[in-house]
Structures are given as structure tokens and as C-alpha cells.
Design a protein around this motif. Structure first.
Motif, short mmCIF file in Angstrom:
data_model
loop_
_atom_site.label_atom_id
_atom_site.label_comp_id
_atom_site.label_asym_id
_atom_site.label_seq_id
_atom_site.Cartn_x
_atom_site.Cartn_y
_atom_site.Cartn_z
N GLN A 78 -7.63 4.37 1.32
CA GLN A 78 -8.26 4.09 0.03
C GLN A 78 -7.22 3.81 -1.04
O GLN A 78 -7.42 3.01 -1.94
CB GLN A 78 -9.13 5.28 -0.40
N ALA A 81 -5.82 0.25 -0.64
CA ALA A 81 -6.78 -0.85 -0.76
C ALA A 81 -6.54 -1.75 -1.96
O ALA A 81 -6.50 -2.98 -1.82
CB ALA A 81 -8.20 -0.27 -0.77
N PRO A 82 -6.35 -1.21 -3.19
CA PRO A 82 -6.11 -2.11 -4.32
C PRO A 82 -4.83 -2.91 -4.19
O PRO A 82 -4.78 -4.07 -4.64
CB PRO A 82 -6.04 -1.17 -5.53
N ARG A 85 -5.61 -5.80 -1.93
CA ARG A 85 -6.40 -6.82 -2.64
C ARG A 85 -5.50 -7.63 -3.58
O ARG A 85 -5.65 -8.83 -3.70
CB ARG A 85 -7.50 -6.12 -3.44
N VAL A 116 -10.24 3.22 4.81
CA VAL A 116 -11.25 2.19 4.58
C VAL A 116 -11.85 1.78 5.91
O VAL A 116 -11.12 1.47 6.85
CB VAL A 116 -10.61 0.97 3.88
N VAL A 119 -11.25 -3.60 6.88
CA VAL A 119 -10.61 -4.24 5.74
C VAL A 119 -11.53 -5.30 5.13
O VAL A 119 -11.29 -5.78 4.03
CB VAL A 119 -9.23 -4.81 6.18
N HIS A 121 -14.19 -4.72 3.80
CA HIS A 121 -14.76 -4.17 2.58
C HIS A 121 -13.99 -4.64 1.35
O HIS A 121 -14.48 -4.55 0.23
CB HIS A 121 -14.72 -2.63 2.62
N ILE A 122 -12.76 -5.11 1.56
CA ILE A 122 -11.88 -5.45 0.44
C ILE A 122 -11.63 -6.95 0.36
O ILE A 122 -11.69 -7.54 -0.70
CB ILE A 122 -10.53 -4.72 0.58
#
Lengths: 182, 188
Positions: A78, A81-82, A85, A116, A119, A121-122
């Protein structure tokens, strides 16, 4: 995107699509996103034994702006994740994402609050590669299947619509069958 | 530091031209793997074509990644899919979770579940990577029959389980063909 949106649809554009996609698939530079053990297999694929350079992927890019394909190799937390992205957003279009290994594809055996669950999801994922970790041949196979997908990509909105209506889908043929010696 | 040192380096490069290439020409030479490599799974059959899976769910319980889903069903005299009382009515393996550890194969009491060398599984959507029973079942060899059908080999269960492979040869199942993974048999 640009000029190609205004061109009429026909033989010229179909051939142009073929040439453009051929160029794109044969010089696809990967952005490394090695996060765990899959990254070791990804590095091996770039080495002399498996030699990713045979497919025009000479240079593993550490700069997202010069990369076309993001190989997400390993479990995405998590917290990561940013960052992932942001790297994706920094890549120039056209860009593709390959989820390497079960963790990147679906969370794998790490079904918990820290990881997550896939991936996708992102970022939008173009190719899912199972395996824990997938052996280098599996990565080559996934890349070759992605090449086949890139070759079929429509060049503008009109051709994308036509392809949508025809219901055409790139067939996923195992590479050892598709490229077998005659 | 000699004056020839800068040239010596080129000598190494030149010498490499006469050495054997380390690269494995993967897609052209097929998909190499060790004989007991953990590739995808296969659900095996008895020599008359009945399924070996009895739907016990031990594989699903053994799976550390929770990748296997099994639902058992009851065999009846009209519709028999496996010898015995139960069969696997629904069988799914999610290859996006499977880590290929082989604990399911160890857990299988009937040696129904084994792994074969096929590993080129990559796909462009998550749905197609959930393999169902139709994808996982072993192909029907000559002499085998698509279930449901009654147990074909021998007079009783003793015959079926003990002498099954010999009796199957009369039905035309090739001698060296086995109902299990071929490479597993070769190693044995």
C-alpha cells in the motif's frame, strides 16, 4: 491523438498502423519496477543467457520518461502504490504495463492488509504473468504475447471502434508454439 | 603499463567470437524445463477415462495461497464420473494466486492432481487465468471414454484398481502411455 485522428480510414491508414505498431513493438524499452524476488528473474532475463536484447529491449530504463513498458516485478505494498502510480504517470504514451508474478497480478499468497491485491487496482495492466517467480522464459513469453497485442492495436478512435465492433481479440498462443522451428 | 595494454582489451573481445554463445534461443527451441519442473496442473484419469479426482478438497486445504476451489458431487449409477462415491463437480485453479509449490500434489490421495511442464501461461485478463476443470483435465488417450460411464475394467473393484493398466491395454490404451504425467513416469 494527433494528425492520424483526422486522416480518412482506408488502406493507407491500415498499412501505417502496421508499420507504427511494428516499430513500437520492436523497440519497447522497459522501465524496471523490481520490488521483490521477481526482479531477480527479470535481471536474469536481461543477462546473456536469456538476452532480452534479442527482442529490441536493449536497455532497462531507470528513467520513466524514456520507457514504454513498465514491468512490475514483485509485491506492491500500500505504501509503494502511490510511487508506482507516479512512475506510471511520468511515462510517455504509448505505454504498457506487465504484471510479473502472482503478487503483482493478484496479491498472490499475500492476502493481507499490507499488499495491494493486484497492481490493476492502481494502473491498467496489459499482460498478467503468473508464476512465483516466473522463470525468464515465462517473462519472454509474456513479452512476446504483449508484442502480438501491440501489433494489433488500432491507431485512432475510428479504427478502435471498428475493431470493437468486429469483436477481434489477439490470440494468446504459447511462444514456443508460435515461433517453433518449422 | 605497457604500450600494448589498450589493444589487449580488444583481444579479449575478438577471442569471444570463437567461443560458444551462452544465449538460449528460447521461443525457437521450444520451452525447456527440468523433467519435474512445476508447471501447470493436470487432473489425471483412470485408464478407462474416468476421473481420478474424488472431490475431497484436500488440495484446496493444503494450498497456502488459497488458489484452489473444489466442490464435490455425488456419483450415481446413471452418471458416474469417477470410481467410488464422490467426484469433483467443480474444480478451479486461480493461476494468479498459485505459487507452484506442489503442496496440493502432495496432498492428493488418489494422485489425481499432478503438475506438467507447460508454463507459458501469460494472458491479458484475470478471468482467463482461472482455469476450470475442462482446461485442467488430462486429454483422452485412445481407448479412453468421456465420462459419465460405468467402471469398464474388470469384474470388481480389485480388478479395476490393481489390474487396471493391464486391462486397459486390451481396450487400446497404448502400452507406454500412462494416465499420469509422462515425465513423472519417465523419472520413475
Amino acid at each position: 491523438m494527433g494528425l492520424e485522428e483526422k486522416l480518412p480510414n482506408g488502406i493507407l491508414l491500415a498499412s501505417l498502423e502496421g508499420v507504427v505498431n511494428w516499430a513500437r513493438k520492436n523497440s519497447m524499452w522497459p522501465a524496471t519496477f523490481g520490488l521483490a524476488c521477481c526482479a531477480i528473474e527479470m535481471m536474469t532475463s536481461g543477462g546473456s543467457r536469456y538476452d532480452l536484447a534479442r527482442f529490441g529491449m536493449e536497455r532497462f530504463s531507470a528513467t520513466p520518461r524514456q520507457a514504454d513498458l513498465m514491468i512490475v516485478a514483485g509485491r506492491v505494498t500500500q505504501k509503494m502504490a502511490p510511487v508506482l502510480r507516479q512512475i506510471y504517470d511520468q511515462m510517455a504514451e504509448p505505454r504498457w504495463v506487465l504484471a510479473m508474478g502472482v503478487c503483482a497480478s493478484s496479491g498472490g499468497m499475500f492476502n493481507n492488509y499490507a499488499v495491494v491485491q493486484g497492481v490493476d487496482h492502481i494502473v491498467p495492466v496489459d499482460m498478467y504473468l503468473p508464476g512465483c517467480p516466473p522463470r525468464p522464459e515465462m517473462l519472454l513469453d509474456a513479452i512476446l504475447k504483449l508484442h502480438a497485442k501491440v501489433q494489433d492495436e488500432p491507431i485512432n478512435a475510428r479504427r478502435a471502434q471498428l475493431r470493437e465492433e468486429s469483436g477481434a481479440k489477439t490470440e494468446m498462443i504459447p511462444s514456443s508454439v508460435k515461433y517453433a522451428k518449422k | 603499463m605497457g604500450i600494448f595494454d589498450p589493444v589487449k582489451g580488444f583481444g579479449v573481445t575478438f577471442g569471444m567470437m570463437f567461443k560458444k554463445v551462452a544465449t538460449e534461443e528460447y521461443p525457437e527451441i521450444g520451452a525447456p524445463a527440468a523433467p519435474r519442473y512445476h508447471g501447470r496442473h493436470q487432473l489425471n484419469r483412470h485408464p478407462d477415462g474416468l476421473e481420478k479426482c474424488v472431490g475431497c478438497e484436500l488440495c484446496a486445504w493444503a494450498c497456502p495461497a488459497d488458489a484452489i476451489f473444489v466442490e464435490g458431487g455425488d456419483n450415481t449409477e446413471e452418471a458416474r464420473y469417477s470410481p467410488g462415491e464422490r467426484y469433483g463437480a467443480d474444480y478451479q485453479i486461480n493461476y494468479l494466486r498459485c505459487i507452484g509449490c506442489g503442496l496440493c500434489v502432495e496432498a492428493c490421495p488418489t494422485r489425481s492432481l499432478t503438475m506438467i511442464n507447460f508454463y507459458e501461461l501469460a494472458d491479458d485478463n484475470r478471468q482467463d487465468l482461472i482455469w476450470t476443470k475442462e482446461d485442467l483435465l488430462a486429454p483422452l488417450l485412445p481407448g479412453m471414454e468421456q465420462p459419465p460411464h460405468p467402471m469398464r475394467l474388470g469384474e470388481n473393484e480389485q480388478d479395476y484398481y490393481v489390474n487396471g493398466p493391464e486391462l486397459a491395454r486390451d481396450r487400446g490404451v497404448p502400452e507406454h502411455e500412462t494416465v499420469e504425467t509422462d515425465t513423472e513416469e519417465a523419472v520413475r
